[in-house]
Design an enzyme around this catalytic site. Structure first.
Site, PDB file in Angstrom:
ATOM      1  N   HIS A  21       8.559  85.785  28.301  1.00  0.00           N
ATOM      2  CA  HIS A  21       9.706  86.928  28.193  1.00  0.00           C
ATOM      3  C   HIS A  21      11.069  86.232  28.347  1.00  0.00           C
ATOM      4  O   HIS A  21      11.942  86.271  27.642  1.00  0.00           O
ATOM      5  CB  HIS A  21       9.452  88.121  29.113  1.00  0.00           C
ATOM      6  CG  HIS A  21       8.156  88.577  28.707  1.00  0.00           C
ATOM      7  ND1 HIS A  21       8.278  90.214  28.329  1.00  0.00           N
ATOM      8  CD2 HIS A  21       6.866  88.536  28.765  1.00  0.00           C
ATOM      9  CE1 HIS A  21       7.030  90.553  28.187  1.00  0.00           C
ATOM     10  NE2 HIS A  21       5.960  89.511  28.346  1.00  0.00           N
ATOM     11  N   ASP A 122      14.171  94.050  28.704  1.00  0.00           N
ATOM     12  CA  ASP A 122      12.761  93.961  27.899  1.00  0.00           C
ATOM     13  C   ASP A 122      12.224  95.421  27.630  1.00  0.00           C
ATOM     14  O   ASP A 122      12.375  96.213  28.442  1.00  0.00           O
ATOM     15  CB  ASP A 122      11.992  93.183  28.897  1.00  0.00           C
ATOM     16  CG  ASP A 122      10.700  92.546  28.363  1.00  0.00           C
ATOM     17  OD1 ASP A 122      10.031  93.311  27.601  1.00  0.00           O
ATOM     18  OD2 ASP A 122      10.453  91.380  28.785  1.00  0.00           O
TER      19      ASP A 122
END
Ligand code: UDP
Length: 509
Positions: A21, A122
Protein backbone atom coordinates in the site's frame (compact mmCIF):
# COMPACT_ATOMS: atom_id res chain seq x y z
CA UNK A 1 -9.38 35.25 -3.71
CA UNK A 2 -9.44 33.80 -7.25
CA UNK A 3 -8.39 30.18 -7.71
CA UNK A 4 -5.20 31.25 -9.48
CA UNK A 5 -4.08 33.33 -6.47
CA UNK A 6 -4.72 30.65 -3.87
CA UNK A 7 -1.74 28.83 -2.34
CA UNK A 8 -1.02 25.34 -3.71
CA UNK A 9 -3.38 22.63 -2.56
CA UNK A 10 -2.18 20.56 0.37
CA UNK A 11 -3.11 16.87 0.24
CA UNK A 12 -2.80 14.48 3.15
CA UNK A 13 -2.10 11.00 1.76
CA UNK A 14 -2.82 8.19 4.20
CA UNK A 15 -1.92 4.65 3.05
CA UNK A 16 -2.67 1.50 5.04
CA UNK A 17 0.67 0.94 6.83
CA UNK A 18 1.87 -2.12 4.86
CA UNK A 19 4.54 -2.31 2.17
CA UNK A 20 2.39 -2.81 -0.95
CA UNK A 21 0.00 0.00 0.00
CA UNK A 22 2.77 2.43 0.97
CA UNK A 23 4.77 1.81 -2.24
CA UNK A 24 1.81 2.23 -4.49
CA UNK A 25 0.50 5.41 -2.86
CA UNK A 26 4.01 6.86 -2.81
CA UNK A 27 3.93 6.72 -6.60
CA UNK A 28 0.70 8.70 -6.55
CA UNK A 29 2.32 11.15 -4.11
CA UNK A 30 5.17 11.75 -6.53
CA UNK A 31 2.80 12.24 -9.47
CA UNK A 32 0.98 14.90 -7.47
CA UNK A 33 4.24 16.55 -6.37
CA UNK A 34 5.20 16.81 -10.04
CA UNK A 35 1.99 18.78 -10.55
CA UNK A 36 3.05 21.27 -7.84
CA UNK A 37 0.73 19.94 -5.15
CA UNK A 38 1.94 19.91 -1.53
CA UNK A 39 1.82 16.48 0.06
CA UNK A 40 1.89 15.27 3.63
CA UNK A 41 2.45 11.51 3.56
CA UNK A 42 1.24 9.81 6.72
CA UNK A 43 2.86 6.55 7.82
CA UNK A 44 3.35 4.55 11.00
CA UNK A 45 6.65 5.06 12.88
CA UNK A 46 8.06 1.68 11.82
CA UNK A 47 7.30 2.34 8.15
CA UNK A 48 8.74 5.84 8.48
CA UNK A 49 11.99 4.41 9.80
CA UNK A 50 12.18 1.72 7.14
CA UNK A 51 11.47 4.21 4.35
CA UNK A 52 14.32 6.40 5.53
CA UNK A 53 16.75 3.53 6.10
CA UNK A 54 16.10 1.24 3.22
CA UNK A 55 14.63 3.15 0.30
CA UNK A 56 15.66 6.14 -1.77
CA UNK A 57 12.74 8.23 -0.48
CA UNK A 58 14.93 11.11 0.74
CA UNK A 59 16.83 11.62 -2.51
CA UNK A 60 13.76 10.84 -4.58
CA UNK A 61 11.60 13.48 -2.88
CA UNK A 62 14.31 16.05 -2.11
CA UNK A 63 13.40 17.87 -5.32
CA UNK A 64 9.84 18.46 -4.09
CA UNK A 65 9.96 21.03 -1.28
CA UNK A 66 6.22 20.63 -0.75
CA UNK A 67 6.57 16.96 0.27
CA UNK A 68 6.81 15.89 3.89
CA UNK A 69 6.59 12.64 5.78
CA UNK A 70 4.36 12.69 8.86
CA UNK A 71 4.34 9.96 11.49
CA UNK A 72 1.39 8.43 13.31
CA UNK A 73 1.63 8.07 17.10
CA UNK A 74 3.84 5.32 18.52
CA UNK A 75 0.85 3.52 19.94
CA UNK A 76 -0.24 2.41 16.45
CA UNK A 77 0.58 -1.30 15.95
CA UNK A 78 4.05 -1.46 14.46
CA UNK A 79 4.91 -5.03 13.53
CA UNK A 80 4.78 -6.47 10.02
CA UNK A 81 1.26 -7.57 9.14
CA UNK A 82 1.30 -11.01 7.53
CA UNK A 83 -1.62 -12.74 9.22
CA UNK A 84 -5.31 -11.92 9.54
CA UNK A 85 -4.90 -11.46 13.31
CA UNK A 86 -2.11 -8.93 12.81
CA UNK A 87 -4.20 -7.01 10.28
CA UNK A 88 -7.05 -6.85 12.80
CA UNK A 89 -4.66 -5.59 15.51
CA UNK A 90 -3.37 -2.90 13.18
CA UNK A 91 -6.92 -1.84 12.30
CA UNK A 92 -7.97 -1.64 15.91
CA UNK A 93 -4.99 0.47 16.84
CA UNK A 94 -5.58 2.79 13.86
CA UNK A 95 -9.17 3.27 14.95
CA UNK A 96 -8.10 4.12 18.47
CA UNK A 97 -5.07 6.30 17.81
CA UNK A 98 -5.16 7.58 14.23
CA UNK A 99 -8.56 9.24 14.57
CA UNK A 100 -7.62 11.83 17.23
CA UNK A 101 -4.31 12.38 15.41
CA UNK A 102 -6.15 13.08 12.14
CA UNK A 103 -8.44 15.55 13.89
CA UNK A 104 -5.39 17.47 15.09
CA UNK A 105 -3.71 17.47 11.70
CA UNK A 106 -6.87 18.63 9.94
CA UNK A 107 -7.60 21.42 12.39
CA UNK A 108 -7.15 24.84 10.74
CA UNK A 109 -3.76 26.34 11.67
CA UNK A 110 -2.55 22.97 12.92
CA UNK A 111 1.05 23.51 14.05
CA UNK A 112 1.26 26.63 11.86
CA UNK A 113 1.24 24.45 8.74
CA UNK A 114 -0.87 25.28 5.68
CA UNK A 115 -4.31 23.69 6.05
CA UNK A 116 -4.97 20.32 4.46
CA UNK A 117 -7.32 20.97 1.54
CA UNK A 118 -7.98 17.35 0.58
CA UNK A 119 -7.33 13.83 1.88
CA UNK A 120 -6.45 10.84 -0.24
CA UNK A 121 -6.91 7.82 2.00
CA UNK A 122 -6.40 4.15 1.38
CA UNK A 123 -9.80 2.68 0.49
CA UNK A 124 -9.74 0.42 3.54
CA UNK A 125 -9.33 3.20 6.11
CA UNK A 126 -12.87 4.32 6.85
CA UNK A 127 -11.70 6.06 10.04
CA UNK A 128 -10.26 8.70 7.69
CA UNK A 129 -13.69 9.05 6.06
CA UNK A 130 -15.29 9.58 9.47
CA UNK A 131 -12.86 12.32 10.43
CA UNK A 132 -12.95 13.98 6.99
CA UNK A 133 -16.75 14.19 7.13
CA UNK A 134 -16.64 15.49 10.68
CA UNK A 135 -14.08 18.18 9.78
CA UNK A 136 -15.63 18.92 6.38
CA UNK A 137 -12.49 18.19 4.38
CA UNK A 138 -12.97 16.58 0.93
CA UNK A 139 -11.75 13.00 0.81
CA UNK A 140 -10.92 10.79 -2.17
CA UNK A 141 -10.27 7.08 -1.79
CA UNK A 142 -7.43 5.14 -3.37
CA UNK A 143 -7.76 1.36 -3.62
CA UNK A 144 -4.49 -0.46 -4.26
CA UNK A 145 -6.09 -3.60 -5.77
CA UNK A 146 -7.46 -4.09 -9.27
CA UNK A 147 -10.97 -3.05 -10.26
CA UNK A 148 -12.12 -6.65 -10.70
CA UNK A 149 -11.17 -7.78 -7.20
CA UNK A 150 -12.56 -4.55 -5.75
CA UNK A 151 -15.85 -5.16 -7.55
CA UNK A 152 -15.99 -8.73 -6.23
CA UNK A 153 -15.55 -7.38 -2.68
CA UNK A 154 -18.27 -4.80 -3.30
CA UNK A 155 -20.69 -7.54 -4.43
CA UNK A 156 -20.32 -9.69 -1.27
CA UNK A 157 -23.65 -8.52 0.24
CA UNK A 158 -25.45 -9.69 -2.95
CA UNK A 159 -23.64 -13.03 -2.76
CA UNK A 160 -24.78 -13.48 0.82
CA UNK A 161 -28.33 -12.45 0.00
CA UNK A 162 -28.48 -14.88 -2.93
CA UNK A 163 -27.14 -17.72 -0.78
CA UNK A 164 -23.89 -18.00 -2.77
CA UNK A 165 -21.93 -17.27 0.40
CA UNK A 166 -20.89 -18.84 2.68
CA UNK A 167 -20.05 -21.76 0.40
CA UNK A 168 -21.89 -25.00 1.06
CA UNK A 169 -19.98 -28.20 0.31
CA UNK A 170 -16.39 -28.32 -0.88
CA UNK A 171 -16.76 -27.78 -4.61
CA UNK A 172 -14.80 -24.63 -5.46
CA UNK A 173 -15.56 -24.94 -9.18
CA UNK A 174 -19.20 -23.89 -8.82
CA UNK A 175 -19.95 -20.78 -10.88
CA UNK A 176 -20.80 -17.51 -9.13
CA UNK A 177 -23.84 -15.73 -10.56
CA UNK A 178 -24.04 -12.51 -8.55
CA UNK A 179 -20.91 -10.58 -9.44
CA UNK A 180 -22.27 -8.66 -12.43
CA UNK A 181 -19.95 -8.67 -15.42
CA UNK A 182 -18.20 -11.89 -14.31
CA UNK A 183 -21.11 -14.36 -14.60
CA UNK A 184 -19.55 -16.31 -17.43
CA UNK A 185 -16.26 -17.22 -15.86
CA UNK A 186 -16.05 -16.54 -12.11
CA UNK A 187 -15.95 -19.64 -9.89
CA UNK A 188 -15.97 -19.81 -6.12
CA UNK A 189 -12.21 -20.33 -6.16
CA UNK A 190 -11.73 -17.06 -8.09
CA UNK A 191 -13.37 -14.87 -5.46
CA UNK A 192 -10.92 -13.06 -3.14
CA UNK A 193 -9.61 -15.64 -0.66
CA UNK A 194 -11.45 -14.01 2.27
CA UNK A 195 -14.68 -15.27 0.68
CA UNK A 196 -13.74 -18.87 1.52
CA UNK A 197 -14.71 -18.27 5.19
CA UNK A 198 -17.19 -20.47 6.96
CA UNK A 199 -17.65 -18.01 9.81
CA UNK A 200 -18.95 -14.78 8.34
CA UNK A 201 -18.99 -13.29 11.82
CA UNK A 202 -15.18 -13.45 12.11
CA UNK A 203 -13.57 -10.09 12.78
CA UNK A 204 -11.34 -10.11 9.71
CA UNK A 205 -14.17 -11.01 7.34
CA UNK A 206 -16.50 -8.36 8.79
CA UNK A 207 -13.72 -5.82 8.50
CA UNK A 208 -13.01 -6.60 4.83
CA UNK A 209 -16.72 -6.49 4.07
CA UNK A 210 -17.58 -3.29 5.88
CA UNK A 211 -14.53 -1.31 4.76
CA UNK A 212 -15.33 -1.84 1.06
CA UNK A 213 -18.98 -0.98 1.53
CA UNK A 214 -18.01 2.52 2.79
CA UNK A 215 -16.36 3.47 -0.53
CA UNK A 216 -19.30 5.43 -2.03
CA UNK A 217 -19.04 7.91 0.88
CA UNK A 218 -15.77 9.25 -0.61
CA UNK A 219 -15.92 12.06 -3.20
CA UNK A 220 -14.09 9.91 -5.69
CA UNK A 221 -12.17 6.68 -6.11
CA UNK A 222 -8.70 6.36 -7.62
CA UNK A 223 -7.82 2.98 -9.11
CA UNK A 224 -4.43 1.77 -10.30
CA UNK A 225 -5.76 0.29 -13.52
CA UNK A 226 -6.59 1.35 -17.08
CA UNK A 227 -9.78 1.37 -19.11
CA UNK A 228 -8.64 -1.11 -21.77
CA UNK A 229 -7.74 -3.66 -19.09
CA UNK A 230 -10.86 -3.66 -16.92
CA UNK A 231 -13.41 -1.57 -18.90
CA UNK A 232 -16.54 -3.74 -18.44
CA UNK A 233 -15.95 -4.03 -14.69
CA UNK A 234 -15.28 -0.30 -14.39
CA UNK A 235 -18.70 0.27 -15.99
CA UNK A 236 -20.25 -1.75 -13.15
CA UNK A 237 -18.30 0.12 -10.47
CA UNK A 238 -19.30 3.50 -11.92
CA UNK A 239 -22.95 2.70 -11.18
CA UNK A 240 -22.05 2.87 -7.48
CA UNK A 241 -18.96 5.12 -7.46
CA UNK A 242 -19.49 7.44 -10.44
CA UNK A 243 -16.40 9.58 -9.88
CA UNK A 244 -13.67 7.11 -10.82
CA UNK A 245 -10.11 8.09 -11.62
CA UNK A 246 -8.39 5.22 -13.45
CA UNK A 247 -4.79 6.41 -13.66
CA UNK A 248 -2.73 3.23 -13.95
CA UNK A 249 -0.47 1.48 -14.37
CA UNK A 250 0.97 3.89 -11.80
CA UNK A 251 4.61 2.80 -12.04
CA UNK A 252 4.62 3.36 -15.80
CA UNK A 253 2.59 6.55 -15.46
CA UNK A 254 5.16 7.95 -13.05
CA UNK A 255 8.00 7.10 -15.45
CA UNK A 256 6.15 8.82 -18.29
CA UNK A 257 5.56 12.02 -16.32
CA UNK A 258 9.11 12.07 -14.92
CA UNK A 259 10.50 11.81 -18.43
CA UNK A 260 8.22 14.63 -19.53
CA UNK A 261 9.34 16.77 -16.61
CA UNK A 262 12.99 15.99 -17.36
CA UNK A 263 12.49 16.91 -21.00
CA UNK A 264 10.87 20.18 -19.94
CA UNK A 265 13.64 21.14 -17.56
CA UNK A 266 16.23 19.50 -19.81
CA UNK A 267 17.61 17.92 -16.67
CA UNK A 268 19.60 14.73 -16.82
CA UNK A 269 19.40 14.23 -13.08
CA UNK A 270 15.78 13.12 -12.97
CA UNK A 271 15.63 9.43 -12.13
CA UNK A 272 12.75 7.34 -13.34
CA UNK A 273 12.97 4.39 -11.04
CA UNK A 274 12.64 3.96 -7.33
CA UNK A 275 13.42 1.27 -4.84
CA UNK A 276 10.49 -1.02 -4.02
CA UNK A 277 12.15 -2.78 -1.14
CA UNK A 278 11.89 -2.49 2.64
CA UNK A 279 14.57 -4.84 3.94
CA UNK A 280 15.27 -5.10 7.66
CA UNK A 281 18.88 -4.19 8.50
CA UNK A 282 20.03 -2.87 11.85
CA UNK A 283 23.31 -0.98 12.00
CA UNK A 284 24.95 1.47 9.64
CA UNK A 285 27.74 -1.01 8.89
CA UNK A 286 25.21 -3.69 8.13
CA UNK A 287 23.37 -1.22 5.96
CA UNK A 288 26.54 -0.45 3.98
CA UNK A 289 27.28 -4.14 3.71
CA UNK A 290 23.73 -4.70 2.54
CA UNK A 291 24.03 -1.96 -0.07
CA UNK A 292 27.25 -3.39 -1.44
CA UNK A 293 25.66 -6.83 -1.46
CA UNK A 294 22.54 -5.53 -3.15
CA UNK A 295 24.47 -3.62 -5.79
CA UNK A 296 26.69 -6.63 -6.43
CA UNK A 297 23.79 -9.04 -6.51
CA UNK A 298 21.87 -6.76 -8.89
CA UNK A 299 24.89 -6.51 -11.19
CA UNK A 300 25.35 -10.29 -11.11
CA UNK A 301 21.68 -10.87 -11.77
CA UNK A 302 21.56 -8.51 -14.76
CA UNK A 303 24.78 -10.12 -16.01
CA UNK A 304 23.08 -13.54 -15.79
CA UNK A 305 20.14 -12.24 -17.83
CA UNK A 306 22.38 -10.59 -20.37
CA UNK A 307 24.09 -13.92 -21.08
CA UNK A 308 20.78 -15.66 -21.89
CA UNK A 309 19.21 -15.83 -25.38
CA UNK A 310 16.38 -13.36 -26.08
CA UNK A 311 12.98 -14.38 -24.69
CA UNK A 312 14.24 -17.51 -22.97
CA UNK A 313 14.06 -16.91 -19.20
CA UNK A 314 11.19 -17.52 -16.79
CA UNK A 315 11.24 -15.04 -13.90
CA UNK A 316 9.82 -16.52 -10.68
CA UNK A 317 8.78 -14.39 -7.72
CA UNK A 318 5.91 -14.49 -5.26
CA UNK A 319 6.11 -10.88 -4.06
CA UNK A 320 6.91 -9.47 -0.66
CA UNK A 321 4.46 -11.35 1.60
CA UNK A 322 3.84 -14.90 0.29
CA UNK A 323 5.15 -17.72 2.45
CA UNK A 324 5.65 -21.26 1.09
CA UNK A 325 6.33 -24.55 2.84
CA UNK A 326 9.47 -26.50 2.08
CA UNK A 327 7.35 -29.11 0.26
CA UNK A 328 5.81 -26.45 -1.97
CA UNK A 329 9.24 -24.99 -2.65
CA UNK A 330 10.47 -28.41 -3.73
CA UNK A 331 7.46 -28.97 -6.01
CA UNK A 332 8.21 -25.66 -7.75
CA UNK A 333 11.90 -26.48 -7.91
CA UNK A 334 11.37 -29.93 -9.45
CA UNK A 335 8.82 -28.49 -11.90
CA UNK A 336 11.22 -25.73 -12.93
CA UNK A 337 14.15 -28.06 -13.39
CA UNK A 338 12.11 -30.72 -15.23
CA UNK A 339 10.74 -28.10 -17.64
CA UNK A 340 14.36 -27.58 -18.84
CA UNK A 341 13.61 -23.86 -19.17
CA UNK A 342 16.09 -21.20 -17.97
CA UNK A 343 14.92 -19.38 -14.86
CA UNK A 344 15.63 -16.55 -12.45
CA UNK A 345 14.02 -17.26 -9.09
CA UNK A 346 13.54 -14.89 -6.14
CA UNK A 347 13.43 -16.83 -2.87
CA UNK A 348 13.08 -14.23 -0.11
CA UNK A 349 14.90 -15.39 3.03
CA UNK A 350 11.72 -14.90 5.05
CA UNK A 351 9.45 -16.64 2.52
CA UNK A 352 9.90 -20.20 3.75
CA UNK A 353 7.56 -21.34 6.51
CA UNK A 354 9.11 -22.85 9.63
CA UNK A 355 12.39 -21.82 11.23
CA UNK A 356 14.22 -25.07 10.51
CA UNK A 357 13.18 -25.18 6.87
CA UNK A 358 14.15 -21.54 6.46
CA UNK A 359 17.66 -22.22 7.65
CA UNK A 360 18.20 -25.65 6.16
CA UNK A 361 16.31 -25.81 2.92
CA UNK A 362 19.47 -25.56 0.82
CA UNK A 363 21.39 -28.12 2.89
CA UNK A 364 18.70 -30.73 2.33
CA UNK A 365 17.98 -29.98 -1.31
CA UNK A 366 18.45 -32.90 -3.71
CA UNK A 367 21.77 -32.58 -5.51
CA UNK A 368 20.22 -32.85 -8.99
CA UNK A 369 18.19 -29.71 -8.33
CA UNK A 370 21.25 -27.76 -7.24
CA UNK A 371 23.17 -28.89 -10.31
CA UNK A 372 20.43 -28.14 -12.80
CA UNK A 373 20.02 -24.71 -11.16
CA UNK A 374 23.72 -23.99 -11.64
CA UNK A 375 23.39 -24.92 -15.32
CA UNK A 376 20.37 -22.87 -16.32
CA UNK A 377 19.01 -21.12 -13.25
CA UNK A 378 19.80 -18.28 -10.89
CA UNK A 379 18.44 -17.73 -7.37
CA UNK A 380 18.40 -14.44 -5.47
CA UNK A 381 16.84 -13.09 -2.29
CA UNK A 382 15.39 -10.01 -3.98
CA UNK A 383 15.37 -8.67 -7.54
CA UNK A 384 14.81 -5.26 -9.13
CA UNK A 385 11.57 -6.58 -10.59
CA UNK A 386 10.68 -3.76 -12.97
CA UNK A 387 14.14 -3.98 -14.58
CA UNK A 388 13.97 -7.77 -14.75
CA UNK A 389 10.58 -7.79 -16.45
CA UNK A 390 11.80 -5.22 -18.97
CA UNK A 391 14.90 -7.29 -19.83
CA UNK A 392 14.88 -8.75 -23.39
CA UNK A 393 15.89 -12.21 -22.07
CA UNK A 394 12.70 -12.55 -19.99
CA UNK A 395 9.77 -14.32 -21.61
CA UNK A 396 7.51 -15.41 -18.73
CA UNK A 397 6.68 -14.67 -15.10
CA UNK A 398 5.65 -17.26 -12.53
CA UNK A 399 3.94 -14.96 -10.04
CA UNK A 400 1.57 -14.86 -7.07
CA UNK A 401 -0.51 -12.38 -9.11
CA UNK A 402 -0.19 -9.51 -6.64
CA UNK A 403 -1.71 -6.48 -8.30
CA UNK A 404 1.57 -4.57 -8.67
CA UNK A 405 3.36 -7.59 -10.11
CA UNK A 406 0.47 -8.21 -12.49
CA UNK A 407 0.54 -4.62 -13.78
CA UNK A 408 4.33 -4.62 -14.07
CA UNK A 409 4.13 -7.77 -16.20
CA UNK A 410 1.32 -6.32 -18.31
CA UNK A 411 3.30 -3.16 -19.06
CA UNK A 412 6.29 -5.16 -20.27
CA UNK A 413 4.24 -7.64 -22.27
CA UNK A 414 5.41 -10.64 -20.23
CA UNK A 415 2.97 -13.60 -20.09
CA UNK A 416 2.30 -15.05 -16.62
CA UNK A 417 1.69 -18.28 -14.77
CA UNK A 418 -0.25 -17.33 -11.67
CA UNK A 419 -0.08 -19.11 -8.34
CA UNK A 420 -2.18 -16.83 -6.13
CA UNK A 421 -1.55 -16.83 -2.40
CA UNK A 422 -4.37 -14.78 -0.88
CA UNK A 423 -6.78 -11.81 -1.01
CA UNK A 424 -7.32 -10.22 -4.46
CA UNK A 425 -4.73 -12.50 -6.11
CA UNK A 426 -7.35 -15.24 -6.59
CA UNK A 427 -9.39 -12.89 -8.80
CA UNK A 428 -6.44 -11.33 -10.63
CA UNK A 429 -5.21 -14.76 -11.69
CA UNK A 430 -8.59 -15.69 -13.18
CA UNK A 431 -8.52 -12.54 -15.29
CA UNK A 432 -4.97 -13.29 -16.48
CA UNK A 433 -5.94 -16.80 -17.63
CA UNK A 434 -9.55 -16.52 -18.70
CA UNK A 435 -10.30 -12.91 -19.63
CA UNK A 436 -7.11 -11.30 -20.88
CA UNK A 437 -5.63 -14.65 -21.94
CA UNK A 438 -2.10 -13.46 -21.23
CA UNK A 439 -1.14 -16.49 -19.18
CA UNK A 440 -2.23 -19.48 -17.17
CA UNK A 441 -3.91 -19.81 -13.78
CA UNK A 442 -2.44 -22.50 -11.51
CA UNK A 443 -4.38 -21.60 -8.37
CA UNK A 444 -4.87 -24.14 -5.60
CA UNK A 445 -2.41 -26.60 -7.13
CA UNK A 446 1.23 -27.08 -6.25
CA UNK A 447 2.43 -30.17 -8.03
CA UNK A 448 5.70 -30.61 -9.90
CA UNK A 449 4.07 -32.22 -12.96
CA UNK A 450 1.59 -29.33 -13.35
CA UNK A 451 4.32 -26.75 -12.75
CA UNK A 452 6.43 -28.38 -15.47
CA UNK A 453 3.50 -28.63 -17.90
CA UNK A 454 2.43 -25.02 -17.45
CA UNK A 455 5.98 -23.75 -17.84
CA UNK A 456 6.39 -25.75 -21.06
CA UNK A 457 3.05 -24.42 -22.32
CA UNK A 458 3.88 -20.79 -21.55
CA UNK A 459 7.52 -20.82 -22.61
CA UNK A 460 7.53 -23.34 -25.47
CA UNK A 461 4.33 -24.90 -26.86
CA UNK A 462 2.08 -21.81 -26.77
CA UNK A 463 4.79 -19.18 -26.43
CA UNK A 464 3.85 -17.16 -29.54
CA UNK A 465 0.15 -17.15 -28.72
CA UNK A 466 0.73 -15.79 -25.19
CA UNK A 467 3.39 -13.33 -26.29
CA UNK A 468 1.14 -11.91 -28.96
CA UNK A 469 -1.70 -11.27 -26.48
CA UNK A 470 0.67 -9.86 -23.85
CA UNK A 471 2.35 -7.51 -26.31
CA UNK A 472 -1.06 -6.22 -27.42
CA UNK A 473 -2.09 -5.57 -23.80
CA UNK A 474 1.20 -3.75 -23.20
CA UNK A 475 0.43 -1.55 -26.22
CA UNK A 476 -2.95 -0.66 -24.75
CA UNK A 477 -1.35 0.15 -21.39
CA UNK A 478 1.06 2.54 -23.11
CA UNK A 479 -1.76 4.06 -25.16
CA UNK A 480 -3.54 5.02 -21.93
CA UNK A 481 -0.45 6.97 -20.87
CA UNK A 482 -0.17 9.04 -24.04
CA UNK A 483 -1.28 12.67 -23.79
CA UNK A 484 -4.79 11.91 -25.04
CA UNK A 485 -4.89 8.54 -23.25
CA UNK A 486 -7.48 7.75 -20.58
CA UNK A 487 -5.09 7.29 -17.64
CA UNK A 488 -3.19 10.45 -18.54
CA UNK A 489 -6.38 12.52 -18.87
CA UNK A 490 -7.84 11.05 -15.68
CA UNK A 491 -4.77 12.08 -13.70
CA UNK A 492 -5.08 15.60 -15.11
CA UNK A 493 -8.74 15.60 -14.03
CA UNK A 494 -7.77 14.41 -10.55
CA UNK A 495 -5.16 17.18 -10.26
CA UNK A 496 -7.71 19.75 -11.38
CA UNK A 497 -10.29 18.46 -8.88
CA UNK A 498 -7.69 18.60 -6.10
CA UNK A 499 -6.91 22.20 -7.04
CA UNK A 500 -10.60 23.04 -6.78
CA UNK A 501 -10.72 21.66 -3.22
CA UNK A 502 -8.90 24.79 -2.09
CA UNK A 503 -12.25 26.56 -2.22
CA UNK A 504 -14.19 23.89 -0.36
CA UNK A 505 -14.63 23.10 3.30
CA UNK A 506 -15.11 25.01 6.51
CA UNK A 507 -12.10 27.00 7.47
CA UNK A 508 -10.14 25.69 4.53
CA UNK A 509 -10.79 28.41 1.97
N1 UDP B 1 9.27 -6.74 -5.84
C1 UDP B 1 10.57 -6.45 -6.20
N2 UDP B 1 11.49 -7.45 -6.13
C2 UDP B 1 11.20 -8.71 -5.70
C3 UDP B 1 9.86 -9.00 -5.36
C4 UDP B 1 8.91 -7.99 -5.44
O1 UDP B 1 10.89 -5.32 -6.60
O2 UDP B 1 12.11 -9.54 -5.65
C5 UDP B 1 8.27 -5.65 -5.92
C6 UDP B 1 7.44 -5.79 -7.18
O3 UDP B 1 8.07 -5.11 -8.26
C7 UDP B 1 6.10 -5.18 -6.77
C8 UDP B 1 6.05 -5.42 -5.29
O4 UDP B 1 7.36 -5.77 -4.85
O5 UDP B 1 6.09 -3.79 -7.04
C9 UDP B 1 5.10 -6.57 -4.93
O6 UDP B 1 3.80 -6.10 -4.97
P1 UDP B 1 2.59 -7.03 -5.32
O7 UDP B 1 1.36 -6.20 -5.28
O8 UDP B 1 2.82 -7.73 -6.59
O9 UDP B 1 2.60 -8.14 -4.21
P2 UDP B 1 2.72 -8.13 -2.60
O10 UDP B 1 4.16 -8.11 -2.29
O11 UDP B 1 1.99 -6.91 -2.09
O12 UDP B 1 2.06 -9.42 -2.22
Amino acid sequence: MGVAELPPPHVLIFPFPAQGHVNSMLKLAELLCLAGINITYLVSPNIHERLLRHTDIESRFSKYPGFQLETLPNRVYQRNVNTADEVVMLYDSLHSFAKPFLRDILAPNSGGKPPVTCIIADGILSMALDVAEEMDVPIIYFRTIGASAFWAYLCIPQLIEAGEMPFTGNDLDIRIANVKGMEGFLRRRDLPSFCRVQDMGSTDFRMVLSETQQTPRAKGLILNTFEDLEGPILTQIRKICPNLYTIGPLHAHLKTRLLQAAARSNSSSTTTTSSNSFVTVVTRDQLLEFWHGLVNSTVRLIYFLTKQPPKSVLYVSFGSVTVVTRDQLLEFWHGLVNSTVRFLWVVRPDSIAGKDDKENYKATTPRELEEATKERGYMVGWAPQEEVLAHPAVCGFLTHAGWNSTLESVVDGVPMICWPYFADQQTNSRFVGEVWKIGLDMKDICDRAIVEKMIRDLMVERKDEFLQKAVEMARLARKGLEEEGTSFCNLDRLIEDIRLTRNIGKGHA
